[in-house]
Scaffold this motif. Structure first.
Motif, PDB file in Angstrom:
ATOM      1  N   PHE A  26      69.145 -46.726 -78.325  1.00  0.00           N
ATOM      2  CA  PHE A  26      70.412 -46.316 -77.912  1.00  0.00           C
ATOM      3  C   PHE A  26      71.332 -46.937 -79.100  1.00  0.00           C
ATOM      4  O   PHE A  26      71.116 -48.287 -79.285  1.00  0.00           O
ATOM      5  CB  PHE A  26      70.979 -46.166 -76.658  1.00  0.00           C
ATOM      6  CG  PHE A  26      70.168 -45.702 -75.580  1.00  0.00           C
ATOM      7  CD1 PHE A  26      70.125 -44.481 -75.225  1.00  0.00           C
ATOM      8  CD2 PHE A  26      69.343 -46.729 -74.838  1.00  0.00           C
ATOM      9  CE1 PHE A  26      69.137 -43.912 -74.329  1.00  0.00           C
ATOM     10  CE2 PHE A  26      68.518 -45.994 -73.788  1.00  0.00           C
ATOM     11  CZ  PHE A  26      68.353 -44.853 -73.563  1.00  0.00           C
ATOM     12  N   GLU A  27      72.133 -46.340 -79.698  1.00  0.00           N
ATOM     13  CA  GLU A  27      73.138 -46.753 -80.667  1.00  0.00           C
ATOM     14  C   GLU A  27      74.415 -45.898 -80.532  1.00  0.00           C
ATOM     15  O   GLU A  27      74.320 -44.786 -80.905  1.00  0.00           O
ATOM     16  CB  GLU A  27      72.603 -46.809 -82.122  1.00  0.00           C
ATOM     17  CG  GLU A  27      73.370 -47.415 -83.015  1.00  0.00           C
ATOM     18  CD  GLU A  27      72.684 -47.446 -84.458  1.00  0.00           C
ATOM     19  OE1 GLU A  27      73.231 -47.910 -85.528  1.00  0.00           O
ATOM     20  OE2 GLU A  27      71.537 -46.968 -84.573  1.00  0.00           O
ATOM     21  N   PRO A  28      75.452 -46.515 -80.506  1.00  0.00           N
ATOM     22  CA  PRO A  28      76.721 -45.908 -80.516  1.00  0.00           C
ATOM     23  C   PRO A  28      77.153 -45.514 -81.883  1.00  0.00           C
ATOM     24  O   PRO A  28      76.633 -46.043 -82.683  1.00  0.00           O
ATOM     25  CB  PRO A  28      77.823 -46.892 -80.045  1.00  0.00           C
ATOM     26  CG  PRO A  28      77.124 -48.240 -79.502  1.00  0.00           C
ATOM     27  CD  PRO A  28      75.918 -47.906 -79.806  1.00  0.00           C
ATOM     28  N   MET A  39      71.336 -51.247 -82.702  1.00  0.00           N
ATOM     29  CA  MET A  39      70.360 -50.401 -82.061  1.00  0.00           C
ATOM     30  C   MET A  39      69.838 -51.339 -80.773  1.00  0.00           C
ATOM     31  O   MET A  39      69.431 -52.576 -81.036  1.00  0.00           O
ATOM     32  CB  MET A  39      69.183 -49.685 -82.710  1.00  0.00           C
ATOM     33  CG  MET A  39      68.299 -48.982 -82.012  1.00  0.00           C
ATOM     34  SD  MET A  39      67.027 -48.054 -82.981  1.00  0.00           S
ATOM     35  CE  MET A  39      67.911 -47.247 -84.282  1.00  0.00           C
ATOM     36  N   SER A  40      69.789 -50.663 -79.605  1.00  0.00           N
ATOM     37  CA  SER A  40      69.300 -51.658 -78.492  1.00  0.00           C
ATOM     38  C   SER A  40      67.660 -51.636 -78.702  1.00  0.00           C
ATOM     39  O   SER A  40      67.178 -50.667 -79.415  1.00  0.00           O
ATOM     40  CB  SER A  40      69.746 -50.848 -77.255  1.00  0.00           C
ATOM     41  OG  SER A  40      69.142 -49.512 -77.084  1.00  0.00           O
ATOM     42  N   GLU A  41      67.276 -52.409 -78.044  1.00  0.00           N
ATOM     43  CA  GLU A  41      65.754 -52.635 -77.555  1.00  0.00           C
ATOM     44  C   GLU A  41      65.116 -51.244 -77.200  1.00  0.00           C
ATOM     45  O   GLU A  41      65.887 -51.019 -76.089  1.00  0.00           O
ATOM     46  CB  GLU A  41      65.447 -53.824 -76.747  1.00  0.00           C
ATOM     47  CG  GLU A  41      65.379 -55.176 -77.787  1.00  0.00           C
ATOM     48  CD  GLU A  41      64.373 -55.159 -78.807  1.00  0.00           C
ATOM     49  OE1 GLU A  41      63.256 -54.885 -78.474  1.00  0.00           O
ATOM     50  OE2 GLU A  41      64.945 -55.591 -79.947  1.00  0.00           O
ATOM     51  N   PRO A  42      63.995 -50.661 -77.525  1.00  0.00           N
ATOM     52  CA  PRO A  42      63.527 -49.751 -76.963  1.00  0.00           C
ATOM     53  C   PRO A  42      63.156 -49.958 -75.467  1.00  0.00           C
ATOM     54  O   PRO A  42      62.544 -51.116 -74.988  1.00  0.00           O
ATOM     55  CB  PRO A  42      62.491 -49.264 -77.725  1.00  0.00           C
ATOM     56  CG  PRO A  42      62.621 -50.092 -78.904  1.00  0.00           C
ATOM     57  CD  PRO A  42      63.156 -51.265 -78.532  1.00  0.00           C
ATOM     58  N   LEU A  86      76.747 -41.202 -79.128  1.00  0.00           N
ATOM     59  CA  LEU A  86      75.608 -42.008 -78.884  1.00  0.00           C
ATOM     60  C   LEU A  86      74.477 -41.067 -79.539  1.00  0.00           C
ATOM     61  O   LEU A  86      74.205 -40.142 -79.529  1.00  0.00           O
ATOM     62  CB  LEU A  86      75.349 -41.712 -77.416  1.00  0.00           C
ATOM     63  CG  LEU A  86      74.020 -42.697 -76.970  1.00  0.00           C
ATOM     64  CD1 LEU A  86      74.317 -44.156 -77.195  1.00  0.00           C
ATOM     65  CD2 LEU A  86      73.816 -42.280 -75.448  1.00  0.00           C
ATOM     66  N   ILE A  87      73.508 -42.109 -80.508  1.00  0.00           N
ATOM     67  CA  ILE A  87      72.436 -41.680 -80.887  1.00  0.00           C
ATOM     68  C   ILE A  87      71.408 -42.538 -80.130  1.00  0.00           C
ATOM     69  O   ILE A  87      71.129 -43.349 -79.840  1.00  0.00           O
ATOM     70  CB  ILE A  87      72.331 -42.233 -82.551  1.00  0.00           C
ATOM     71  CG1 ILE A  87      73.392 -41.724 -83.213  1.00  0.00           C
ATOM     72  CG2 ILE A  87      71.144 -42.047 -82.908  1.00  0.00           C
ATOM     73  CD1 ILE A  87      73.518 -42.150 -84.728  1.00  0.00           C
ATOM     74  N   VAL A  88      70.501 -41.344 -79.973  1.00  0.00           N
ATOM     75  CA  VAL A  88      69.185 -41.906 -78.996  1.00  0.00           C
ATOM     76  C   VAL A  88      67.952 -41.741 -79.821  1.00  0.00           C
ATOM     77  O   VAL A  88      67.851 -40.594 -80.446  1.00  0.00           O
ATOM     78  CB  VAL A  88      69.202 -40.766 -77.588  1.00  0.00           C
ATOM     79  CG1 VAL A  88      67.683 -41.346 -76.649  1.00  0.00           C
ATOM     80  CG2 VAL A  88      70.281 -40.857 -76.815  1.00  0.00           C
ATOM     81  N   SER A  89      67.488 -42.810 -80.032  1.00  0.00           N
ATOM     82  CA  SER A  89      66.005 -42.575 -80.928  1.00  0.00           C
ATOM     83  C   SER A  89      65.027 -42.456 -79.938  1.00  0.00           C
ATOM     84  O   SER A  89      65.017 -43.365 -79.019  1.00  0.00           O
ATOM     85  CB  SER A  89      66.094 -43.669 -82.009  1.00  0.00           C
ATOM     86  OG  SER A  89      66.902 -44.055 -82.724  1.00  0.00           O
TER      87      SER A  89
END
Length: 165
Positions: free
Chosen positions: A16-18, A1-4, A23-26
């Motif tokens: 964001f996480e592939p 997961m990317s840094e917010p 794509l999953i967007v938190s």
């Protein structure tokens, strides 16, 4: 997961996480935050609330949803948006199928908000903000379409302001 990343105009944080080709967007929605009504002509989104409650618009219906409402599918071309429903932060998850350039769209929009190109109400700030918004809308118009201002106004602004000088 990317840094917010933080969008001070929409009052959200996103990471964001592939997931395979998707794509999953938190998304963490601050009190009084929200995403304006829009639609994606070629993408499906599947929204779910992880914690808290939000006002969720799907087509012409708007209701408060929470964790117990499960996953809410948003088919391509369906107008949707969300807004804070309490004085507490809400956490959401969105599966985007296919992602196309949605992550770039959200990252660029958040960066513009942090640079002060928009007022707290989401309107472009001055000519610089209006030109940025017109170019942005033009670049992504095949993937994300805002409901407001009306399409004829958006087309006119794009024509007048998105030209290379």
């Amino acid at each position: 997961m990317s840094e917010p990343i933080h969008d001070p105009v929409s009052r959200v944080r996103m990471s964001f996480e592939p997931e395979g080709e998707n794509l999953i967007v938190s998304l963490w929605l601050e009190p009084e935050g929200g995403l304006p009504a829009h639609f994606h002509p070629r993408q499906e989104e599947r929204w779910s609330v992880v914690e808290g409650t939000v006002r969720f618009r799907l087509g012409d219906d708007e209701r408060v949803i929470g964790r117990d409402d499960g996953e809410i599918p948003v088919p391509p071309g369906t107008v949707h948006g969300l807004a804070s429903a309490s004085d507490q932060e809400a956490e959401l998850r969105c599966l985007v199928i296919p992602p196309l350039r949605l992550q770039s769209f959200l990252e660029e929009s958040a960066a513009a908000g942090r640079e002060g190109l928009f007022t707290p109400k989401g309107r472009p700030r001055g000519l610089r903000g209006a030109r940025w918004a017109a170019r942005f809308l033009k670049r992504y118009r095949d993937e994300t379409v805002f409901v407001s201002p009306p399409q004829f106004v958006q087309r006119t602004l794009i024509t007048l302001l998105a030209r290379d000088v």
